[in-house]
Design a protein around this motif. Sequence first.
Motif, PDB file in Angstrom:
ATOM      1  N   UNK A 108       0.821  -1.214   0.000  1.00  0.00           N
ATOM      2  CA  UNK A 108       0.000   0.000   0.000  1.00  0.00           C
ATOM      3  C   UNK A 108       0.862   1.275   0.000  1.00  0.00           C
ATOM      4  N   UNK A 109       2.143   1.153   0.298  1.00  0.00           N
ATOM      5  CA  UNK A 109       3.024   2.328   0.225  1.00  0.00           C
ATOM      6  C   UNK A 109       3.050   2.886  -1.188  1.00  0.00           C
ATOM      7  N   UNK A 110       2.926   2.009  -2.182  1.00  0.00           N
ATOM      8  CA  UNK A 110       2.950   2.459  -3.571  1.00  0.00           C
ATOM      9  C   UNK A 110       1.705   3.262  -3.926  1.00  0.00           C
ATOM     10  N   UNK A 111       0.599   3.005  -3.238  1.00  0.00           N
ATOM     11  CA  UNK A 111      -0.605   3.795  -3.476  1.00  0.00           C
ATOM     12  C   UNK A 111      -0.370   5.247  -3.072  1.00  0.00           C
ATOM     13  N   UNK A 112       0.184   5.441  -1.877  1.00  0.00           N
ATOM     14  CA  UNK A 112       0.500   6.799  -1.419  1.00  0.00           C
ATOM     15  C   UNK A 112       1.503   7.455  -2.364  1.00  0.00           C
ATOM     16  N   UNK A 113       2.475   6.691  -2.810  1.00  0.00           N
ATOM     17  CA  UNK A 113       3.511   7.207  -3.710  1.00  0.00           C
ATOM     18  C   UNK A 113       2.908   7.660  -5.043  1.00  0.00           C
ATOM     19  N   UNK A 114       2.075   6.802  -5.658  1.00  0.00           N
ATOM     20  CA  UNK A 114       1.485   7.143  -6.955  1.00  0.00           C
ATOM     21  C   UNK A 114       0.512   8.306  -6.831  1.00  0.00           C
ATOM     22  N   UNK A 115      -0.237   8.340  -5.734  1.00  0.00           N
ATOM     23  CA  UNK A 115      -1.177   9.438  -5.520  1.00  0.00           C
ATOM     24  C   UNK A 115      -0.427  10.759  -5.362  1.00  0.00           C
ATOM     25  N   UNK A 116       0.655  10.734  -4.621  1.00  0.00           N
ATOM     26  CA  UNK A 116       1.468  11.941  -4.433  1.00  0.00           C
ATOM     27  C   UNK A 116       2.023  12.429  -5.775  1.00  0.00           C
ATOM     28  N   UNK A 117       2.509  11.510  -6.605  1.00  0.00           N
ATOM     29  CA  UNK A 117       3.049  11.897  -7.905  1.00  0.00           C
ATOM     30  C   UNK A 117       1.972  12.490  -8.809  1.00  0.00           C
ATOM     31  N   UNK A 118       0.763  11.937  -8.749  1.00  0.00           N
ATOM     32  CA  UNK A 118      -0.347  12.496  -9.530  1.00  0.00           C
ATOM     33  C   UNK A 118      -0.646  13.923  -9.095  1.00  0.00           C
ATOM     34  N   UNK A 119      -0.628  14.143  -7.787  1.00  0.00           N
ATOM     35  CA  UNK A 119      -0.883  15.497  -7.274  1.00  0.00           C
ATOM     36  C   UNK A 119       0.197  16.464  -7.738  1.00  0.00           C
ATOM     37  N   UNK A 120       1.465  16.044  -7.613  1.00  0.00           N
ATOM     38  CA  UNK A 120       2.565  16.920  -7.991  1.00  0.00           C
ATOM     39  C   UNK A 120       2.625  17.141  -9.495  1.00  0.00           C
ATOM     40  N   UNK A 121       2.150  16.170 -10.270  1.00  0.00           N
ATOM     41  CA  UNK A 121       2.194  16.287 -11.722  1.00  0.00           C
ATOM     42  C   UNK A 121       1.048  17.069 -12.325  1.00  0.00           C
TER      43      UNK A 121
ATOM     44  N   UNK B 239      -2.231  12.239   0.072  1.00  0.00           N
ATOM     45  CA  UNK B 239      -2.808  13.574  -0.058  1.00  0.00           C
ATOM     46  C   UNK B 239      -2.150  14.593   0.868  1.00  0.00           C
ATOM     47  N   UNK B 240      -1.607  14.109   1.981  1.00  0.00           N
ATOM     48  CA  UNK B 240      -1.083  15.019   3.014  1.00  0.00           C
ATOM     49  C   UNK B 240       0.425  15.203   2.970  1.00  0.00           C
ATOM     50  N   UNK B 241       1.136  14.298   2.310  1.00  0.00           N
ATOM     51  CA  UNK B 241       2.599  14.318   2.342  1.00  0.00           C
ATOM     52  C   UNK B 241       3.165  15.544   1.635  1.00  0.00           C
ATOM     53  N   UNK B 242       4.329  15.976   2.081  1.00  0.00           N
ATOM     54  CA  UNK B 242       5.032  17.103   1.470  1.00  0.00           C
ATOM     55  C   UNK B 242       6.153  16.635   0.538  1.00  0.00           C
ATOM     56  N   UNK B 243       6.598  15.386   0.734  1.00  0.00           N
ATOM     57  CA  UNK B 243       7.678  14.845  -0.098  1.00  0.00           C
ATOM     58  C   UNK B 243       7.332  13.416  -0.515  1.00  0.00           C
ATOM     59  N   UNK B 244       8.047  12.912  -1.511  1.00  0.00           N
ATOM     60  CA  UNK B 244       7.841  11.536  -1.969  1.00  0.00           C
ATOM     61  C   UNK B 244       8.153  10.550  -0.850  1.00  0.00           C
TER      62      UNK B 244
END
Length: 254
Positions: free
Chosen positions: A74-87, A163-168
């Motif tokens: 599930x760590x990859x879910x947070x990772x992919x979601x963060x990248x979508x937000x940043x992109x 959604x809440x993270x500031x970094x990857x």
Amino acid sequence: MTTHVLGDTGTLTGRSLRHILRSPDTIITTAVTPIALMLLFVYVLGGAINTGSDESYIDYMLPGILLITIASGIAYTAYRLFLDLQGGIFERFQSMPIARSSVLWAHVLTSLVANLVSVTIVIGVALIMGFRTGASVGAWLAVAGILILFTLALTWLAVIAGLSAKTVDGASAFSYPLIFLPFISSAFVPTESMPPAVAWFAENQPVTSIVNTIRALFAEQPVGNDIWIALAWLVGILIAAYAFAIAAYRRKIS
């Protein structure tokens, strides 16, 4: 409206799954750690661990390994979601006639599919290592249901992190405590062998009841109250995580 949401969710889920198919190392990496742990515990440490039963150690510890597999994935879910937000993908979706909830559900369903594949790989390796069960079809379905519920609950927690993270690194680091939690439970050793304070925590945290339920189902033994405690934990976490994730998503896109 319902058809619109389902159609959008299906389309976006297909998009996310294609990303995984183009980068299968995600699933392979998720499966490598629990497989390495199985090899370590069964062939190196297992002979020194007394579980208090006659079952083989691989049979005893597999339920905990399956939970670690999901917690890693599930760590990859947070990772992919963060990248979508940043992109800027979310902003582009907002300008299109797409149901807003479908964006999150696509990530959640992708997580569910990817983690079930990882779990299947781990079970396949466990069978090669000697795991055996006489569980009925109904018991297997019950195990699958518990693992699906566990995946959904943790995935919605991953959504909050993404959604809440500031970094990857921050997006995926939240899963580390979840991966560690099975080690302070009945997953690898009986809680009776632990010091009193640690045993109390192990017996009253959610992983122990989930592990005990899955282990009993595999061993064709009565599940007792563990299954109700496990379901209460899983449903409670799922509802709370979903509510917080939706609130965080609304703040993010408002």
